[in-house]
Design a protein around this motif. Structure first.
Motif, short mmCIF file in Angstrom:
data_model
loop_
_atom_site.label_atom_id
_atom_site.label_comp_id
_atom_site.label_asym_id
_atom_site.label_seq_id
_atom_site.Cartn_x
_atom_site.Cartn_y
_atom_site.Cartn_z
N TRP A 23 3.82 1.59 -1.38
CA TRP A 23 4.30 1.76 -2.76
C TRP A 23 3.20 2.34 -3.65
N GLU A 24 2.01 1.82 -3.50
CA GLU A 24 0.90 2.33 -4.31
C GLU A 24 0.66 3.82 -4.04
N LYS A 25 0.80 4.20 -2.79
CA LYS A 25 0.64 5.61 -2.42
C LYS A 25 1.76 6.46 -3.01
N GLU A 64 0.94 0.82 -12.46
CA GLU A 64 -0.16 -0.01 -11.96
C GLU A 64 0.44 -1.25 -11.33
N PHE A 65 -0.02 -1.62 -10.14
CA PHE A 65 0.55 -2.75 -9.41
C PHE A 65 -0.32 -3.99 -9.51
N LYS A 104 0.82 -1.20 0.00
CA LYS A 104 0.00 0.00 0.00
C LYS A 104 0.86 1.26 0.00
N GLU A 124 1.17 6.90 -6.82
CA GLU A 124 -0.21 7.10 -7.27
C GLU A 124 -0.34 8.15 -8.37
#
Length: 277
Positions: free
Chosen positions: A206-208, A216-217, A204, A211
């Motif tokens: 990394w996704e943040k 895209e993960f 999460k 963003e």
């Protein structure tokens, strides 16, 4: 301006990779340095010919003449692909290819290396050969490897394999730069096995962090790492696959060492190998 080293022996493999090198130079707004290497003859000290200087000079001259004859052919390829404005310079060096690649990287302040491989057999020799793999593991710039089967097409999707290490994040940021220049999307893959130790919080985070980037993960649970990645390349229509290289072993670190050789032999798209400390 980025500087891209393109080693060539003027073979079919190298000629195919040359088109990729030109297109990559266009993407990163760089210039190409063409490198051709050759070996001088080695003589037994007990039977050293008196005219050895003449022999050496003859070899160097023949290589120079061959090199000079091939350059117009490469320029014609560039013009054919509307890439004639890409700046190109040339280096002719005697000695081993890998040694000279590393030497040129330092002397010419190279940012990237682009070179061709001969498909499955070429991958095996190139990445897992005792000498070649050991030396290439010390290359400190990204290396774009082009299998002879890989025809150039516009880069729309870049695959990035990761285990969510902090070192991986630095490499991903480098790929983001390339993706933005080429207008590509990055699809980041993590294969979660029974032995995986990456927490949901890290993913999460990394996704943040990414963003606002074209990233895209994908987290796929499977113990069949090789097969999962190959399916990912196919179904996500990956144009270039990014993998990370570590000092201890080329292509080791992201996957179990036993998988790297088999994996590298299984596909025919360009691979961008990024060195990690």
């Amino acid at each position: 301006m980025k500087r891209i080293l393109f080693p060539t022996d003027f073979s079919e493999v190298a000629t195919n990779a040359f088109v990729h090198a030109l297109e990559f130079a266009k993407i990163v707004q760089g210039e190409l340095i063409l490198l051709h290497t050759f070996d001088l003859p080695v003589f037994d000290n007990q039977f050293f010919p008196e005219n050895y200087l003449v022999i050496y000079e003859s070899v160097e001259l023949s290589q120079f003449e061959m090199f000079k004859d091939e350059i117009p052919k490469l320029r014609a390829i560039a013009e054919k692909h509307n890439l004639g404005k890409i700046k190109m310079t040339h280096r002719l060096m005697d000695g081993g290819l890998i040694y000279n690649i590393n030497k040129a990287i330092k002397e010419d302040k190279i940012d990237y290396v682009v070179m061709g491989t001969e498909g499955a057999s070429g991958w095996s020799a190139f990445f897992s050969g005792t000498n070649t793999g050991a030396v290439l593991s010390d290359v400190e710039v990204p290396l774009l490897c082009i299998p002879i089967e890989a025809e150039f097409k516009k880069i729309k999707t870049i695959g990035f394999t990761t285990r969510f290490r902090s070192k991986d994040k630095k490499a991903l940021k480098k790929v983001v730069e390339i993706a933005k220049l080429s207008g590509a999307q990055i699809k980041c893959l993590y294969v979660k096995t029974d032995k995986s130790d990456v927490s949901k919080d890290i993913i999460k985070k990394w996704e943040k962090d990414f963003e606002d980037e074209p990233v895209e993960f994908f987290v796929i649970t499977s113990d069949e790492v090789k097969e999962t990645i190959l399916d990912f390349i196919l179904y996500q229509e990956i144009d270039v696959l990014t993998m990370l290289t570590y000092k201890r072993s080329f292509f080791e670190g992201i996957f179990h060492p036993s998988l790297t050789k088999k994996f590298a032999n299984s596909f025919d798209i360009p691979v961008l190998a990024i060195p990690i400390e």
